[in-house]
Write a protein that holds these residues in place. Sequence first.
Motif, mmCIF file in Angstrom:
data_model
loop_
_atom_site.group_PDB
_atom_site.id
_atom_site.type_symbol
_atom_site.label_atom_id
_atom_site.label_comp_id
_atom_site.label_asym_id
_atom_site.label_seq_id
_atom_site.Cartn_x
_atom_site.Cartn_y
_atom_site.Cartn_z
ATOM 1 N N GLY A 207 0.807 -1.210 0.000
ATOM 2 C CA GLY A 207 0.000 0.000 0.000
ATOM 3 C C GLY A 207 0.840 1.259 0.000
ATOM 4 N N LEU A 208 1.899 1.269 0.801
ATOM 5 C CA LEU A 208 2.765 2.438 0.896
ATOM 6 C C LEU A 208 3.499 2.692 -0.420
ATOM 7 C CD1 LEU A 208 4.168 4.689 2.449
ATOM 8 C CD2 LEU A 208 5.743 2.971 3.397
ATOM 9 N N CYS A 209 4.066 1.648 -1.016
ATOM 10 C CA CYS A 209 4.782 1.821 -2.289
ATOM 11 C C CYS A 209 3.811 2.231 -3.401
ATOM 12 C CB CYS A 209 5.511 0.541 -2.668
ATOM 13 S SG CYS A 209 6.931 0.150 -1.610
ATOM 14 N N GLY A 210 2.597 1.687 -3.365
ATOM 15 C CA GLY A 210 1.598 2.107 -4.331
ATOM 16 C C GLY A 210 1.281 3.581 -4.201
ATOM 17 N N ALA A 211 1.173 4.065 -2.974
ATOM 18 C CA ALA A 211 0.914 5.488 -2.746
ATOM 19 C C ALA A 211 2.044 6.348 -3.291
ATOM 20 C CB ALA A 211 0.722 5.743 -1.249
ATOM 21 N N LEU A 212 3.268 5.905 -3.133
ATOM 22 C CA LEU A 212 4.418 6.659 -3.650
ATOM 23 C C LEU A 212 4.429 6.675 -5.176
ATOM 24 C CD1 LEU A 212 6.924 5.294 -1.019
ATOM 25 C CD2 LEU A 212 6.394 7.714 -1.327
ATOM 26 N N LEU A 213 3.989 5.573 -5.793
ATOM 27 C CA LEU A 213 3.837 5.564 -7.251
ATOM 28 C C LEU A 213 2.790 6.584 -7.690
ATOM 29 C CD1 LEU A 213 3.767 1.767 -8.230
ATOM 30 C CD2 LEU A 213 5.530 3.414 -8.853
ATOM 31 N N ALA A 214 1.650 6.576 -6.996
ATOM 32 C CA ALA A 214 0.566 7.492 -7.357
ATOM 33 C C ALA A 214 0.970 8.945 -7.159
ATOM 34 C CB ALA A 214 -0.678 7.171 -6.535
ATOM 35 N N ALA A 215 1.854 9.194 -6.213
ATOM 36 C CA ALA A 215 2.313 10.560 -5.941
ATOM 37 C C ALA A 215 3.383 11.019 -6.923
ATOM 38 C CB ALA A 215 2.839 10.665 -4.513
ATOM 39 N N GLY A 216 3.814 10.140 -7.825
ATOM 40 C CA GLY A 216 4.700 10.578 -8.894
ATOM 41 C C GLY A 216 6.091 9.975 -8.920
ATOM 42 N N LEU A 217 6.464 9.172 -7.930
ATOM 43 C CA LEU A 217 7.789 8.553 -7.975
ATOM 44 C C LEU A 217 7.810 7.428 -9.000
ATOM 45 C CD1 LEU A 217 9.003 8.289 -4.255
ATOM 46 C CD2 LEU A 217 9.336 10.129 -5.909
ATOM 47 N N ASN A 218 8.968 7.247 -9.632
ATOM 48 C CA ASN A 218 9.104 6.105 -10.528
ATOM 49 C C ASN A 218 9.199 4.820 -9.706
ATOM 50 O OD1 ASN A 218 11.953 5.421 -9.930
ATOM 51 N ND2 ASN A 218 12.396 7.408 -10.870
ATOM 52 N N PRO A 219 9.010 3.649 -10.313
ATOM 53 C CA PRO A 219 8.998 2.404 -9.534
ATOM 54 C C PRO A 219 10.250 2.170 -8.704
ATOM 55 C CG PRO A 219 8.054 2.008 -11.692
ATOM 56 C CD PRO A 219 8.613 3.405 -11.723
ATOM 57 N N PHE A 220 11.423 2.519 -9.234
ATOM 58 C CA PHE A 220 12.675 2.283 -8.500
ATOM 59 C C PHE A 220 12.738 3.140 -7.238
ATOM 60 C CE2 PHE A 220 17.490 2.653 -8.355
ATOM 61 C CZ PHE A 220 17.712 1.328 -8.025
#
Length: 475
Positions: free
Chosen positions: A419-432
């Motif tokens: 959930g946390l990594c998904g939120a960071l993706l949605a906020a604009g960070l690339n997958p890495f």
Amino acid sequence: MRRAHTVEQVRAAEAELMAKLPAGTLMDRAATGLAVAISNFLGCTYGARVVLLAGSGDNGGDALYAGAKLARRGAQVTAVLLSEKYHQEGLEALLAAGGRVASDNGEGEPGFERVIVGADVVVDGIVGIGGRPGLRGRASALARATEEHGVPIVAVDMPSGVDVDTGETPAEYVKAALTVTFGTHKICHLIDPAAEACGPVHLVDIGLDLPPAAVESLQTADVRNLYPTPTGESDKYSRGVLGLMAGSAQYPGAAVIATSGALAGPIGMLRYVGPDAVAAAVRAEHPEVVAGEGRVQAWAIGSGLGDELDQGKVKELLDAEEPVLLDADGLKALDDAGDHVGVLITPHAGELARLLGVERSVVEAERLEHARRAAERFDVTVLLKGSTTVIAAPDGRVRVNTNAGAWLATAGAGDVLAGLCGALLAAGLNPFDAASVGAYLHAAAANLASNGGPITAMQVAAHVAEATRQVLLEE
């Protein structure tokens, strides 16, 4: 940023520097740093009993020169020479400082073992960074004797026997209480199982000019610089909207836990897509969640889906433009066809083993190798969960997260991370970057929640916001 380089990179940098310095300068720098670290480890040098296991390479020379420096400070230093090709100048320096060389007195290995009994520290200078994995002959016997007698070991550069460039331990190896390394970290310092054998790692700067690192590990300042913080102009949509497909009639709690992890991240809104009964459980815990499909900036899919996984729907989302995180059952929808550059997968060792068609034990023994292999094969970013989290991008970049405590190994913790990594993706960070920042904050939250004791996944999720606040506000 903590950076780790390969043996080839280190040797090239050392050769370049040695060409510019008087002979012996680089070894003196290393030996001085090693002697200081051993002295600090002991707490008191005068009268301390120090045993050096000195092999034929430069690590043996470093150990002998460091032993000479400790002997001049009053330590009782004894060297056990493990090869006829020992470092002659280093031995001469040790003897001139009052150190001595052990002799078996015709008694073989037991005679050498008696040197170890009662020692305050044993210095592992058996092999250098170019040595083959595993211990052999007298070195093996003395390493086992040191461990059996409970004498702490300080390793020179790395514990002898580990694979420096992979972190693997395919044969017998030294288990150090402290590792003192020079110029840069090596890969074995960051990746298990070798990293565990290193103990704490002390880095001595010897002035190397190094190329980009083979493996990196984010530190607090790096996480702070990457974290997507809102501005005064931000609204809930511009902060990011995450779509979450998680949970099932069999595992409704997974959806609640993953939602808790996502809402602790930087997003402005979360859309939950799943069975009505599970949606009700999610909204009972988090009334701010919106149930049903709509516009999102990223998807997190898989935690607790069980048999309710809709592979056709997931494959459709994988082909869309929004980045996708696949966890747990969502991994069943992944294949090695198509463009998956925007996809982040978060398997544990067993799940990655199934994807690659190998045994779990093989992945656990060769974590770096298999994370890289999966990233290349499926064209995804891989976050391989474990005692040290390995994050591999399809372009070959690798990061390792090393701040997790053992209590984080608890049911549901992976759902929080997804959930946390998904939120960071949605906020604009690339997958890495999303994987790297998420792993760091997830572990930091667990450490806060644990405080040295057991924790639950929901406690981890509840501490993500505080862990993030500490990262963002630390000077």
